[in-house]
Motif scaffolding. Structure first.
Motif, PDB file in Angstrom:
ATOM      1  N   GLU A 112      30.927 -68.996  -1.547  1.00 22.45           N
ATOM      2  CA  GLU A 112      31.008 -67.545  -1.353  1.00 22.45           C
ATOM      3  C   GLU A 112      30.703 -66.795  -2.645  1.00 22.45           C
ATOM      4  O   GLU A 112      29.974 -65.791  -2.621  1.00 22.45           O
ATOM      5  CB  GLU A 112      32.401 -67.165  -0.847  1.00 22.45           C
ATOM      6  N   ASP A 113      31.210 -67.280  -3.768  1.00 13.72           N
ATOM      7  CA  ASP A 113      30.950 -66.608  -5.046  1.00 13.72           C
ATOM      8  C   ASP A 113      29.465 -66.656  -5.400  1.00 13.72           C
ATOM      9  O   ASP A 113      28.889 -65.660  -5.858  1.00 13.72           O
ATOM     10  CB  ASP A 113      31.767 -67.277  -6.165  1.00 13.72           C
ATOM     11  N   ILE A 114      28.837 -67.812  -5.183  1.00 16.85           N
ATOM     12  CA  ILE A 114      27.412 -67.944  -5.482  1.00 16.85           C
ATOM     13  C   ILE A 114      26.589 -67.087  -4.522  1.00 16.85           C
ATOM     14  O   ILE A 114      25.600 -66.458  -4.932  1.00 16.85           O
ATOM     15  CB  ILE A 114      26.994 -69.424  -5.407  1.00 16.85           C
ATOM     16  N   ALA A 115      26.990 -67.039  -3.257  1.00 12.10           N
ATOM     17  CA  ALA A 115      26.278 -66.206  -2.277  1.00 12.10           C
ATOM     18  C   ALA A 115      26.320 -64.740  -2.690  1.00 12.10           C
ATOM     19  O   ALA A 115      25.306 -64.022  -2.617  1.00 12.10           O
ATOM     20  CB  ALA A 115      26.886 -66.400  -0.890  1.00 12.10           C
ATOM     21  N   LYS A 116      27.483 -64.262  -3.125  1.00 14.26           N
ATOM     22  CA  LYS A 116      27.606 -62.867  -3.562  1.00 14.26           C
ATOM     23  C   LYS A 116      26.736 -62.592  -4.785  1.00 14.26           C
ATOM     24  O   LYS A 116      26.144 -61.521  -4.915  1.00 14.26           O
ATOM     25  CB  LYS A 116      29.069 -62.554  -3.855  1.00 14.26           C
ATOM     26  N   GLU A 117      26.651 -63.578  -5.695  1.00 10.65           N
ATOM     27  CA  GLU A 117      25.799 -63.422  -6.874  1.00 10.65           C
ATOM     28  C   GLU A 117      24.329 -63.312  -6.469  1.00 10.65           C
ATOM     29  O   GLU A 117      23.602 -62.441  -6.952  1.00 10.65           O
ATOM     30  CB  GLU A 117      26.001 -64.616  -7.807  1.00 10.65           C
ATOM     31  N   LEU A 118      23.894 -64.183  -5.574  1.00  8.93           N
ATOM     32  CA  LEU A 118      22.497 -64.171  -5.149  1.00  8.93           C
ATOM     33  C   LEU A 118      22.117 -62.848  -4.495  1.00  8.93           C
ATOM     34  O   LEU A 118      20.977 -62.376  -4.647  1.00  8.93           O
ATOM     35  CB  LEU A 118      22.226 -65.327  -4.181  1.00  8.93           C
ATOM     36  N   LEU A 119      23.036 -62.255  -3.766  1.00 10.89           N
ATOM     37  CA  LEU A 119      22.744 -60.984  -3.091  1.00 10.89           C
ATOM     38  C   LEU A 119      22.501 -59.839  -4.062  1.00 10.89           C
ATOM     39  O   LEU A 119      21.975 -58.803  -3.672  1.00 10.89           O
ATOM     40  CB  LEU A 119      23.881 -60.623  -2.131  1.00 10.89           C
ATOM     41  N   THR A 120      22.871 -60.017  -5.312  1.00  8.84           N
ATOM     42  CA  THR A 120      22.623 -58.956  -6.305  1.00  8.84           C
ATOM     43  C   THR A 120      21.194 -59.003  -6.830  1.00  8.84           C
ATOM     44  O   THR A 120      20.755 -58.075  -7.508  1.00  8.84           O
ATOM     45  CB  THR A 120      23.603 -59.082  -7.496  1.00  8.84           C
ATOM     46  N   TYR A 121      20.448 -60.064  -6.520  1.00 12.60           N
ATOM     47  CA  TYR A 121      19.085 -60.205  -7.014  1.00 12.60           C
ATOM     48  C   TYR A 121      18.125 -59.466  -6.085  1.00 12.60           C
ATOM     49  O   TYR A 121      18.203 -59.576  -4.855  1.00 12.60           O
ATOM     50  CB  TYR A 121      18.677 -61.675  -7.105  1.00 12.60           C
TER      51      TYR A 121
ATOM     52  N   ASN B 236      17.148 -61.240   0.095  1.00 16.13           N
ATOM     53  CA  ASN B 236      17.456 -60.270   1.143  1.00 16.13           C
ATOM     54  C   ASN B 236      18.724 -60.625   1.912  1.00 16.13           C
ATOM     55  O   ASN B 236      19.503 -59.738   2.266  1.00 16.13           O
ATOM     56  CB  ASN B 236      16.285 -60.178   2.120  1.00 16.13           C
ATOM     57  N   GLN B 237      18.935 -61.914   2.180  1.00 21.28           N
ATOM     58  CA  GLN B 237      20.122 -62.363   2.901  1.00 21.28           C
ATOM     59  C   GLN B 237      20.557 -63.721   2.355  1.00 21.28           C
ATOM     60  O   GLN B 237      19.726 -64.514   1.901  1.00 21.28           O
ATOM     61  CB  GLN B 237      19.856 -62.487   4.409  1.00 21.28           C
ATOM     62  N   VAL B 238      21.868 -63.977   2.439  1.00 22.11           N
ATOM     63  CA  VAL B 238      22.426 -65.251   1.990  1.00 22.11           C
ATOM     64  C   VAL B 238      23.493 -65.700   2.985  1.00 22.11           C
ATOM     65  O   VAL B 238      24.292 -64.881   3.458  1.00 22.11           O
ATOM     66  CB  VAL B 238      23.054 -65.147   0.580  1.00 22.11           C
ATOM     67  N   TYR B 239      23.513 -66.996   3.264  1.00 21.88           N
ATOM     68  CA  TYR B 239      24.537 -67.575   4.137  1.00 21.88           C
ATOM     69  C   TYR B 239      25.045 -68.866   3.491  1.00 21.88           C
ATOM     70  O   TYR B 239      24.305 -69.572   2.810  1.00 21.88           O
ATOM     71  CB  TYR B 239      23.984 -67.867   5.536  1.00 21.88           C
ATOM     72  N   THR B 240      26.293 -69.147   3.725  1.00 21.50           N
ATOM     73  CA  THR B 240      26.903 -70.342   3.143  1.00 21.50           C
ATOM     74  C   THR B 240      26.951 -71.473   4.159  1.00 21.50           C
ATOM     75  O   THR B 240      26.891 -71.251   5.374  1.00 21.50           O
ATOM     76  CB  THR B 240      28.336 -70.050   2.675  1.00 21.50           C
ATOM     77  N   GLY B 241      27.094 -72.687   3.634  1.00 24.76           N
ATOM     78  CA  GLY B 241      27.275 -73.833   4.510  1.00 24.76           C
ATOM     79  C   GLY B 241      28.527 -73.690   5.358  1.00 24.76           C
ATOM     80  O   GLY B 241      28.552 -74.111   6.515  1.00 24.76           O
ATOM     81  N   HIS B 242      29.562 -73.077   4.789  1.00 25.72           N
ATOM     82  CA  HIS B 242      30.797 -72.853   5.545  1.00 25.72           C
ATOM     83  C   HIS B 242      30.526 -71.979   6.769  1.00 25.72           C
ATOM     84  O   HIS B 242      31.050 -72.250   7.863  1.00 25.72           O
ATOM     85  CB  HIS B 242      31.838 -72.191   4.647  1.00 25.72           C
ATOM     86  N   GLN B 243      29.698 -70.958   6.608  1.00 26.56           N
ATOM     87  CA  GLN B 243      29.347 -70.103   7.749  1.00 26.56           C
ATOM     88  C   GLN B 243      28.558 -70.883   8.792  1.00 26.56           C
ATOM     89  O   GLN B 243      28.757 -70.711   9.995  1.00 26.56           O
ATOM     90  CB  GLN B 243      28.527 -68.907   7.266  1.00 26.56           C
ATOM     91  N   MET B 244      27.660 -71.744   8.339  1.00 26.27           N
ATOM     92  CA  MET B 244      26.864 -72.551   9.264  1.00 26.27           C
ATOM     93  C   MET B 244      27.746 -73.513  10.062  1.00 26.27           C
ATOM     94  O   MET B 244      27.494 -73.802  11.221  1.00 26.27           O
ATOM     95  CB  MET B 244      25.795 -73.338   8.500  1.00 26.27           C
ATOM     96  N   TRP B 245      28.812 -74.010   9.408  1.00 18.66           N
ATOM     97  CA  TRP B 245      29.711 -74.972  10.063  1.00 18.66           C
ATOM     98  C   TRP B 245      30.658 -74.306  11.053  1.00 18.66           C
ATOM     99  O   TRP B 245      30.981 -74.878  12.092  1.00 18.66           O
ATOM    100  CB  TRP B 245      30.550 -75.689   8.991  1.00 18.66           C
ATOM    101  N   THR B 246      31.129 -73.114  10.734  1.00 23.95           N
ATOM    102  CA  THR B 246      32.242 -72.525  11.492  1.00 23.95           C
ATOM    103  C   THR B 246      31.820 -71.496  12.521  1.00 23.95           C
ATOM    104  O   THR B 246      32.642 -71.073  13.335  1.00 23.95           O
ATOM    105  CB  THR B 246      33.253 -71.881  10.526  1.00 23.95           C
TER     106      THR B 246
END
Length: 557
Positions: free
Chosen positions: A433-442, A446-456
């Motif tokens: 989640e922390d890395i996803a939030k960082e990437l969204l600042t670049y 345009n969009q970021v999703y985590t493996g946790h989101q893909m699993w759940t």
């Protein structure tokens, strides 16, 4: 006899005859045989590498009656057909067409990907446990072992007790290996380089059959060592951009991007037969080989259904090199149209009209050259992966005190080192989640999703649905990111590419033609995994074992 009596008798007789006729008609109807499955002598699966749907409409007035127009006019056209996953690239595309499912299930998550077990990059069709056949190089060390499911070609082999033949071929090795499935009689691909020969792997056989040796010995590929001029007068190619422009690649040794391309003069500078890949002649030599296979393998000769899988790869090479708006890509499709007509004519003669079934689709589409789009004032451009990597490393160092928690970045995915996270007492979900939030600042992302989101979560539409279909729990990374629409990760400014979940990469043709196929079209949405179950339903055979697609009922008679 009185007249009235005669009338009554005539009426009674008429009723009796009518009743008997109705009963007889009903009995005949009751005894009508229901056709539970079609049995074409041959199924021909055609994949055109990097074909956008609008190539059908854009070049329509230039096509002749025997190729694309025959498929559209006499067959069934799925106008709103899409890939329902990303990445949209060759390996996943061919695997999905033939397996009836997505990378989430069949496991081919890219052409190449980072293998979490070995810590190394692997190739979708590479297999060092087998040897090359037909060459002394390593170009034949291939097999479908990384594909986790069966294909429609496998199911045909199983259904016919291995009696139905499956032959697959392509300029690219992965374009033959993956469609052929695990049980193909043979898969062949073009070596290029100095030989111009067709080769295979010891996975399929120990030696090339005589008809392949004869074809290689005929120097058929040598016939295409000739200048590439336009099939029709170039001034009629008004559907494409300027011939000489800054958005196209230039062959080694050439002085211009424009026609004609003098292949003999630049032959050695472009690795000889490798040059044919980036011309329409690569498709033509494949068509020649397919016609030789029809004869050499005696395909469609009996009532047991055979399968011929053909993947035209030169369309992809030309698109990457010259771009989707080039006169080169237009000429490539007009020549492919003629090659398709040659194949259909041969099928008519050898297998018989109405005795074979064809489908044609693509393994992905492509974006227009971003530099050209930007010139036309459309938001588009190129993303600085190097600059983003530097900024990302600074974040990792500041946040975690090390960059070692990231093992690999590839295919728009980030792979984390779970052992290091554990040693640092960092929760995996928190890190994602922390890395996803960082990437969204670049700006590039345009969009970021985590493996946790893909699993759940179970997504059913939109971008996360497409990403989830491409996410394999055992093989994919921990964070998935999507670039801005119209933008690509590339250091070059020429040629087109693909791979994203954007509609310009997902909208691909899907045409059906021949035995058991209705004539018509639909604008209802269809998806690439629907192809295999549609053919399975037509043949009355089992679906591939990982199938997630649905048969397209409108297509079938």
């Amino acid at each position: 006899m009185k007249k009235s009596t005669f009338v009554l008798l005539s009426l009674a007789l008429s009723v009796a005859v009518f009743t008997y006729g109705q009963r007889r008609k009903k009995n005949v109807e009751e005894k009508t045989t229901v056709e539970i499955a079609q049995s074409p002598k041959l199924v021909v699966g055609i994949v055109v590498d990097q074909m956008r749907y609008d190539y059908l409409t854009r070049f329509w007035n230039h096509y002749e009656e025997g190729g694309f127009k025959r498929l559209v006019n006499d067959g069934f056209n799925c106008k709103n057909n899409h890939f329902n996953y990303a990445p949209t690239s060759t390996g996943p595309g061919h695997a999905s067409v033939y397996s009836g499912t997505t990378p989430a299930t069949h496991g081919i998550i890219g052409n190449n990907w980072y293998d979490k077990k070995s810590g190394e990059e692997v190739y979708c069709a590479g297999d060092d446990s087998y040897e090359s056949v037909g060459t002394t190089s390593d170009a034949g060390k291939m097999s479908p072992h990384r594909m986790l499911t069966t294909t429609i070609t496998d199911q045909l082999r199983l259904h016919t007790q291995q009696k139905g033949k499956v032959i697959a071929m392509s300029i690219k090795d992965r374009g033959a290996v993956l469609p052929g499935g695990h049980t193909a009689n043979a898969a062949y691909w073009f070596e290029g380089a100095e030989t111009g020969n067709w080769i295979t792997s010891s996975y399929y056989m120990d030696a090339l059959p005589q008809w392949v040796n004869d074809f290689n010995a005929s120097d058929a590929a040598e016939a295409y060592k000739k200048p590439w001029t336009t099939l029709k007068p170039i001034n009629t190619y008004v559907e494409s951009g300027l011939d000489a422009n800054v958005y196209e690649g230039i062959f080694n040794g050439a002085t211009t991007t424009a026609f004609p391309h003098d292949l003999p003069s630049i032959w050695d500078a472009n690795d000889q037969f490798e040059l044919l890949r980036r011309t329409p002649f690569g498709n033509s030599i494949l068509a020649d080989f397919a016609l030789a296979a029809l004869e050499g393998e005696d395909l469609g000769a009996d009532t047991i259904t055979d399968f011929l899988a053909i993947s035209f790869s030169s369309t992809d090479y030309v698109g990457h090199f010259f771009g989707v708006n080039s006169k080169e890509i237009q000429d490539t499709y007009l020549r492919l149209d003629q090659d398709l007509a040659r194949i259909f004519t041969a099928l008519d003669e050898k297998v018989g009209k109405g005795e074979y079934t064809v489908f044609l689709t693509a393994d992905h589409a492509a974006i227009n050259v971003p530099a050209y789009l930007a010139y036309q004032k459309i938001p588009a451009g190129y993303l600085d992966m190097g600059g983003m990597q530097q900024e990302f490393n600074e974040f990792l160092q500041y946040k975690y005190g090390t960059t070692d928690i990231v093992k690999n970045i590839s295919n728009n995915q980030i792979f984390l080192d779970h052992k290091i996270l554990t040693n640092l007492d960092i929760d995996l979900d928190d890190a994602e989640e922390d890395i996803a939030k960082e990437l969204l600042t670049y700006e590039a992302i345009n969009q970021v999703y985590t493996g946790h989101q893909m699993w759940t979560n179970e997504y059913t539409e939109g971008m996360p649905y497409i990403l989830q279909n491409g996410y394999n729990q055992k093989r994919s990374g921990d964070i998935l990111f999507v670039q801005r629409p119209g933008f690509i990760f590339s250091s070059g400014r020429t040629g087109s590419t693909h791979g994203s979940p954007m509609i310009y990469d997902t909208h691909a043709p899907l045409l059906f033609y021949g035995k058991g196929i209705r004539q018509g079209s639909t604008v209802n949405k269809t998806e690439i995994p629907d192809i295999a179950p549609t053919i399975a339903a037509l043949l009355g055979i089992a679906f591939p074992n990982g199938n997630t697609g649905m048969p397209i009922g409108e297509v079938l008679e």
